[in-house]
Design an enzyme around this catalytic site. Sequence first.
Site, PDB file in Angstrom:
ATOM      1  N   GLY A 314      40.946  -3.785  28.255  1.00 38.63           N
ATOM      2  CA  GLY A 314      42.205  -4.298  28.793  1.00 38.63           C
ATOM      3  C   GLY A 314      42.275  -5.799  28.656  1.00 38.63           C
ATOM      4  O   GLY A 314      41.735  -6.378  27.713  1.00 38.63           O
ATOM      5  N   GLU A 315      42.960  -6.440  29.581  1.00 40.47           N
ATOM      6  CA  GLU A 315      43.127  -7.898  29.651  1.00 40.47           C
ATOM      7  C   GLU A 315      44.078  -8.443  28.582  1.00 40.47           C
ATOM      8  O   GLU A 315      44.573  -9.550  28.695  1.00 40.47           O
ATOM      9  CB  GLU A 315      41.788  -8.646  29.506  1.00 40.47           C
ATOM     10  CG  GLU A 315      40.746  -8.315  30.541  1.00 40.47           C
ATOM     11  CD  GLU A 315      39.456  -9.097  30.337  1.00 40.47           C
ATOM     12  OE1 GLU A 315      39.400  -9.956  29.428  1.00 40.47           O
ATOM     13  OE2 GLU A 315      38.494  -8.835  31.085  1.00 40.47           O
TER      14      GLU A 315
END
Length: 347
Positions: A314-315
């Site tokens: 993610g991120e």
Amino acid sequence: MIDPAAILPADDDAMAAARALHARLTKPAGSLGALEELSVRLAGLAGACPPPLPVPGAVAVFAGDHGVHAQGVTPWPQEVTAQMVANFLGGGAVVNAFARQVGASVTVVDVGVAVPLEPADGLLDRKVRAGTRDFTVEPALSRDEVERALTVGVEVADSLVDTGAGALLTGDMGIANTTPSAALIAAFTGRDAATVTGRGTGVDDETYARKVGVVSAGLALHRPDPADPVGVLAAVGGLEHAALAGYILGAAARRVPVVLDGVIAVSAALAAAAFAPHAVHAMVAGHRSAEPGATVALNHLGLTPLVDLGLRLGEGTGALLALPIVAGAVRVLHEVATFDSAGVSEK
């Protein structure tokens, strides 16, 4: 919120011009594979051939917490959300390293972290509420809260485009957020909980079974209607999901490509497409997340990911890795010579 009518269909003339230009460039027809169709899609989005170069990139990391964390769907403590926000702001996360690699900016948006955050450079305080409610007990959000989070996403998209971003990239942070992502994907695609629920950060078999049960319970309790995206987000979504949906809609309204990251982003993209089907024309699938629901969502949207590296962080990390590919696809239309201009014989 954005009027869906403000999000236009792809421009057929620009797409035809891009295909015709590809046919004249000094390369065998079709030799760039999926990159050719990507550049055609981006011409259709921009309404111009060649389309603008999708640089610089700007990542918005929307952060929020989740009431469903109380159901034991992850071993990670909820405090990690705020701790990772501090890491982003300090430049020490993987998203920061990848952003530096490709020259992209990182903006962190607190749309629903459970604890107050200290003001900091690079942090936008747009908190709608301090985390969602537990969707196994009650709706995660009210309709008003969803609409406020959607507006946050639209406003962040507008701000980044106004300050020069050529492409928007989705980012997210929220411990337990793969659980609402699975619920959203199930709600919008009609697939069952077991098919779309993954192991997130790598949970054990017992936690995974609990997670599937939690997703199933939330869907059974609320029976969200996929034709009502605000209602779906309110029932089982997260504040970062709603903000990401608004961010995607904002990009589409401005005719700027939005590179999707992983399962959180594509679950939000389903909501954006339910609001405005033409928003799909702005979406570029950066990568295929290892979470099974991501592939289900991408198939539903008709999007093919650019890279498949088994990522599940993610991120915004997968979107950042894909950005040079997106830029390269467009740069071909700007810079490669035609057979006539280069004096190269055609077949």
